[in-house]
Scaffold this motif. Structure first.
Motif, PDB file in Angstrom:
ATOM      1  N   ILE A   1      -9.353   6.996  -2.321  1.00  0.00           N
ATOM      2  CA  ILE A   1      -9.074   8.412  -2.077  1.00  0.00           C
ATOM      3  C   ILE A   1      -8.473   8.667  -0.698  1.00  0.00           C
ATOM      4  CG2 ILE A   1     -10.736   9.227  -3.785  1.00  0.00           C
ATOM      5  CD1 ILE A   1     -12.726   9.761  -1.527  1.00  0.00           C
ATOM      6  N   ALA A   2      -8.446   7.633   0.159  1.00  0.00           N
ATOM      7  CA  ALA A   2      -7.828   7.774   1.486  1.00  0.00           C
ATOM      8  C   ALA A   2      -7.489   6.388   2.009  1.00  0.00           C
ATOM      9  CB  ALA A   2      -8.772   8.489   2.454  1.00  0.00           C
ATOM     10  N   GLY A   3      -6.498   6.323   2.907  1.00  0.00           N
ATOM     11  CA  GLY A   3      -6.141   5.084   3.578  1.00  0.00           C
ATOM     12  C   GLY A   3      -5.166   4.221   2.795  1.00  0.00           C
ATOM     13  N   ARG A   4      -4.909   3.036   3.350  1.00  0.00           N
ATOM     14  CA  ARG A   4      -4.003   2.081   2.721  1.00  0.00           C
ATOM     15  C   ARG A   4      -4.547   0.675   2.926  1.00  0.00           C
ATOM     16  NH1 ARG A   4       0.605   0.520   4.002  1.00  0.00           N
ATOM     17  NH2 ARG A   4       0.294   0.702   6.232  1.00  0.00           N
ATOM     18  N   ALA A   5      -4.379  -0.153   1.902  1.00  0.00           N
ATOM     19  CA  ALA A   5      -4.802  -1.554   1.989  1.00  0.00           C
ATOM     20  C   ALA A   5      -3.951  -2.393   1.043  1.00  0.00           C
ATOM     21  CB  ALA A   5      -6.279  -1.694   1.634  1.00  0.00           C
ATOM     22  N   THR A   6      -3.950  -3.686   1.312  1.00  0.00           N
ATOM     23  CA  THR A   6      -3.284  -4.651   0.449  1.00  0.00           C
ATOM     24  C   THR A   6      -4.311  -5.680   0.022  1.00  0.00           C
ATOM     25  OG1 THR A   6      -1.212  -4.393   1.672  1.00  0.00           O
ATOM     26  CG2 THR A   6      -1.426  -6.354   0.297  1.00  0.00           C
ATOM     27  N   TYR A   7      -4.361  -5.939  -1.259  1.00  0.00           N
ATOM     28  CA  TYR A   7      -5.195  -7.006  -1.810  1.00  0.00           C
ATOM     29  C   TYR A   7      -4.241  -8.068  -2.333  1.00  0.00           C
ATOM     30  CZ  TYR A   7      -9.244  -3.911  -1.651  1.00  0.00           C
ATOM     31  OH  TYR A   7     -10.253  -3.081  -1.237  1.00  0.00           O
TER      32      TYR A   7
ATOM     33  N   VAL B   1       0.098  -9.327  -5.519  1.00  0.00           N
ATOM     34  CA  VAL B   1      -0.186  -8.337  -4.478  1.00  0.00           C
ATOM     35  C   VAL B   1      -0.476  -6.988  -5.126  1.00  0.00           C
ATOM     36  CG1 VAL B   1       0.769  -7.075  -2.511  1.00  0.00           C
ATOM     37  CG2 VAL B   1       1.215  -9.525  -2.758  1.00  0.00           C
ATOM     38  N   ILE B   2      -1.574  -6.378  -4.702  1.00  0.00           N
ATOM     39  CA  ILE B   2      -1.958  -5.043  -5.169  1.00  0.00           C
ATOM     40  C   ILE B   2      -2.015  -4.139  -3.948  1.00  0.00           C
ATOM     41  CG2 ILE B   2      -3.737  -3.670  -6.311  1.00  0.00           C
ATOM     42  CD1 ILE B   2      -4.667  -6.384  -7.596  1.00  0.00           C
ATOM     43  N   GLU B   3      -1.097  -3.177  -3.880  1.00  0.00           N
ATOM     44  CA  GLU B   3      -1.080  -2.202  -2.787  1.00  0.00           C
ATOM     45  C   GLU B   3      -1.907  -1.001  -3.223  1.00  0.00           C
ATOM     46  OE1 GLU B   3       0.277  -2.668   0.146  1.00  0.00           O
ATOM     47  OE2 GLU B   3       1.510  -4.433  -0.287  1.00  0.00           O
ATOM     48  N   VAL B   4      -2.804  -0.545  -2.353  1.00  0.00           N
ATOM     49  CA  VAL B   4      -3.606   0.633  -2.683  1.00  0.00           C
ATOM     50  C   VAL B   4      -3.351   1.734  -1.665  1.00  0.00           C
ATOM     51  CG1 VAL B   4      -5.375  -0.714  -3.879  1.00  0.00           C
ATOM     52  CG2 VAL B   4      -5.702  -0.122  -1.483  1.00  0.00           C
ATOM     53  N   ALA B   5      -3.384   2.962  -2.166  1.00  0.00           N
ATOM     54  CA  ALA B   5      -3.179   4.178  -1.388  1.00  0.00           C
ATOM     55  C   ALA B   5      -3.981   5.269  -2.094  1.00  0.00           C
ATOM     56  CB  ALA B   5      -1.694   4.524  -1.341  1.00  0.00           C
ATOM     57  N   PRO B   6      -4.080   6.446  -1.504  1.00  0.00           N
ATOM     58  CA  PRO B   6      -4.834   7.514  -2.161  1.00  0.00           C
ATOM     59  C   PRO B   6      -4.346   7.727  -3.601  1.00  0.00           C
ATOM     60  CG  PRO B   6      -4.307   8.166   0.069  1.00  0.00           C
ATOM     61  CD  PRO B   6      -3.566   6.879  -0.190  1.00  0.00           C
ATOM     62  N   GLY B   7      -5.299   7.773  -4.513  1.00  0.00           N
ATOM     63  CA  GLY B   7      -4.987   7.977  -5.924  1.00  0.00           C
ATOM     64  C   GLY B   7      -4.936   6.700  -6.737  1.00  0.00           C
TER      65      GLY B   7
ATOM     66  N   HIS C   1      -4.974  -1.531   6.219  1.00  0.00           N
ATOM     67  CA  HIS C   1      -3.974  -1.085   7.190  1.00  0.00           C
ATOM     68  C   HIS C   1      -4.385   0.223   7.861  1.00  0.00           C
ATOM     69  CE1 HIS C   1      -1.434  -4.132   5.357  1.00  0.00           C
ATOM     70  NE2 HIS C   1      -1.650  -3.558   4.191  1.00  0.00           N
ATOM     71  N   GLU C   2      -4.932   1.147   7.082  1.00  0.00           N
ATOM     72  CA  GLU C   2      -5.424   2.437   7.566  1.00  0.00           C
ATOM     73  C   GLU C   2      -6.805   2.620   6.970  1.00  0.00           C
ATOM     74  OE1 GLU C   2      -2.726   5.380   6.090  1.00  0.00           O
ATOM     75  OE2 GLU C   2      -1.019   4.572   7.192  1.00  0.00           O
ATOM     76  N   THR C   3      -7.733   3.139   7.749  1.00  0.00           N
ATOM     77  CA  THR C   3      -9.106   3.297   7.262  1.00  0.00           C
ATOM     78  C   THR C   3      -9.094   3.817   5.834  1.00  0.00           C
ATOM     79  OG1 THR C   3      -9.979   3.644   9.483  1.00  0.00           O
ATOM     80  CG2 THR C   3     -11.310   4.465   7.646  1.00  0.00           C
ATOM     81  N   MET C   4      -9.718   3.051   4.956  1.00  0.00           N
ATOM     82  CA  MET C   4      -9.710   3.415   3.538  1.00  0.00           C
ATOM     83  C   MET C   4     -11.069   3.958   3.132  1.00  0.00           C
ATOM     84  SD  MET C   4      -9.765  -0.053   1.326  1.00  0.00           S
ATOM     85  CE  MET C   4     -10.860  -1.394   1.667  1.00  0.00           C
TER      86      MET C   4
END
Length: 125
Positions: free
Chosen positions: A80-86, A93-99, A115-118
């Motif tokens: 629901i917030a932030g950004r990360a890569t798994y 590669v799975i990129e995650v972002a809000p939603g 990358h950004e507090t998730m």
């Protein structure tokens, strides 16, 4: 911002900004940075017959960093917030972002880079 953790259906209003979080400590085995975790457990079924792996759900917040990841049991996450890569060990590669919603099956291994507090809502089973 209210939490109703003793309700017959535990819930948190406005999980995006809810800040009554417990300190869950440093992320072990960081290879870059030093991620810190906090969160709030909504529910965990006490069930000694499953060896301590009772279903649970909650809210998890994690600061930037990078670490190896091994998922021991099925985990569903709604970010629901932030950004990360798994990045899975096989290179996927799975990129995650809000939603973003992700189901990590038990046994999934790879690297997590925040990358950004998730912030995510999760469920383990």
């Amino acid at each position: 911002m209210a939490a109703h953790l003793t309700s017959s259906a535990p819930h948190i209003h406005d999980a995006l900004t809810y800040d009554d979080l417990a300190d869950w400590g440093d992320q072990p085995n960081c290879i870059e940075g030093q991620s810190k975790s906090s969160g709030r457990l909504l529910f965990k079924r006490p069930d000694p017959s499953v060896g301590g792996n009772s279903p649970e759900t909650g809210l998890w917040v994690c600061t930037p960093g990078k670490w190896p990841l091994s998922i021991p049991r099925d985990e569903f996450c709604h970010f629901i917030a932030g950004r990360a890569t798994y990045q899975r060990d096989n290179g996927e590669v799975i990129e995650v972002a809000p939603g973003t919603c992700v189901h990590f099956p038990a046994g999934w291994t790879g690297i997590c880079t925040v990358h950004e507090t998730m912030r995510n809502v999760y469920m383990l089973r």
